[in-house]
Design an enzyme around this catalytic site. Structure first.
Site, short mmCIF file in Angstrom:
data_model
loop_
_atom_site.label_atom_id
_atom_site.label_comp_id
_atom_site.label_asym_id
_atom_site.label_seq_id
_atom_site.Cartn_x
_atom_site.Cartn_y
_atom_site.Cartn_z
CE LYS A 1 1.96 -10.44 0.56
NZ LYS A 1 1.80 -9.63 1.79
CB CYS B 1 -2.39 -5.91 6.29
SG CYS B 1 -1.88 -4.23 6.66
CB ALA C 1 -0.90 -0.01 1.24
#
Ligand SMILES: Cc1cc2nc3c(=O)[nH]c(=O)nc-3n(C[C@H](O)[C@H](O)[C@H](O)COP(=O)(O)O)c2cc1C
Length: 343
Positions: free
Chosen positions: A161, A122, A40
């Site tokens: 992921k 994340c 990001a």
């Protein structure tokens, strides 16, 4: 760039090395097995195209929150912009509500994506507080419901992921990966750290190898790959189907070409000269300005310029001056002048 005739090289040609062979993900062909990791704020449309022009076989978009109510916002529009991208296009979504994840998956397919990638890796607090990203790994039932919802929502490959687990000592990647395969996930990328690790210590590859030995879908190894030799080592340690590179590509998108060349020939390419870097940076800046416009283009370009110029003499002082430039024209000019002075 010595040993090379062109700065923006065409895609690598395949050789016998397994990482340079095409990879099939849910019926779609990826040209080779060197991938740029979703980041990001970094892997936007211009950067993904740049990495692919240097031989990355695949690139995943920046994370897009699975909330279609936010999709008219400028940030979401940029993140979900796939104009002129080399296929297959992969959109990464993140969310903790199966219905919303399914809706977001459908939305991105309608928007031009050919692969949906789900982010369960994340570690950012902003994402984890909403129980998305890697926080989901604490709730395997919810993981399963999310994967089922996304896979059933679209007639396209869905990839995952993720990390080794949430906490050290409670790594559950093996169970998650098996459940992902059962759900119909087409490939899984694993960052060899837990959420607890954040980015500290070294990535651990043994569990990635265990996953590879336990499931049949492609396993993509990620974490701390920063050179051709490291890519080769991670391949040997894990038996992975592909490698994914994040931070090491910042400021050196040519890394994919270097890795490809090494795997193909066993030889290392010389580092690019300042002239080569200048040509790459200026072209990249122009792409950023065209994509984001005057205000955001200038600001988003700053971190890329800082990465590109790290290691060049006097670059600290240059960067301070460069941060003060408020226009794209001024920024372009100071970058050109600085690099020209070091050619
Ligand atoms: C600035 C930054 C942004 C990231 N954003 C994302 C993201 O949006 N989605 C995701 O799945 N991973 C994200 N990651 C994690 C990377 O994809 C990758 O897993 C991690 O950096 C480890 O790989 P590396 O050692 O090659 O950098 C991000 C990492 C960084 C450094």
């Amino acid at each position: 760039m010595s040993n090379n005739s062109s700065v923006v090289s065409p895609s690598l040609s395949a050789t016998d090395h397994p990482l340079l062979q095409p990879l099939n993900i849910g019926g779609l062909t990826i040209e080779n097995r060197l991938m740029v990791a979703p980041m990001a704020g970094v892997t936007d449309n211009p950067f993904r195209r740049l990495c692919k022009s240097f031989g990355a076989g695949h690139a995943v978009s920046e994370m897009i929150i699975a909330d279609t109510a936010l999709y008219a916002r400028k940030k979401s529009l940029y993140r979900a912009n796939f104009d002129n991208e080399i296929a297959p296009i992969s959109a990464q979504i993140a969310g903790a509500e199966p219905d919303k994840l399914a809706e977001a998956a459908r939305y991105q397919i309608d928007n031009g994506a050919q692969i949906i990638d789900i982010n369960m890796g994340c570690p950012a607090k902003k994402v984890c507080r909403r129980l998305a990203g890697s926080a989901l790994l604490q709730d395997e039932d919810l993981v399963a419901r999310l994967l089922d919802a996304a896979v059933n929502a679209v007639d396209a490959p869905v990839t995952l992921k993720t990390r080794l687990g949430f906490e050290n000592g409670r790594e559950n990647i093996l169970r998650v990966a098996k459940r992902a395969e059962q759900a119909g996930i087409a490939a899984i990328a694993i960052h060899g750290r837990t959420r607890e690790d954040m980015y500290t210590g070294e990535a651990r590859y043994e569990l990635i190898r265990d996953v590879k030995e336990s499931i049949g879908i492609p396993v993509i190894a990620n974490g701390d790959i920063d050179s051709a030799q490291k890519a080769q080592r991670v391949y040997e340690l894990t038996g992975c189907d592909a490698v994914m590179i994040g931070r090491a590509a910042q400021g050196q998108p040519w890394l994919f070409r270097d890795i490809g060349h090494f795997l193909q020939t066993g030889e290392k390419l010389d580092a690019p000269s300042v002239s080569d870097i200048k040509e790459i940076v200026l072209a990249h800046l122009q792409e950023l300005y065209d994509f984001y416009g005057e205000y955001s283009g200038c600001r988003i370009a700053r971190k890329h310029i800082a990465w590109y110029t790290t290691g060049i003499p006097n670059s600290n002082a240059f960067r301070q001056a460069m941060y003060g430039e408020e226009s794209t024209a001024g920024q372009f000019q100071v970058v050109e002048a600085f690099l020209h002075a070091h050619e």
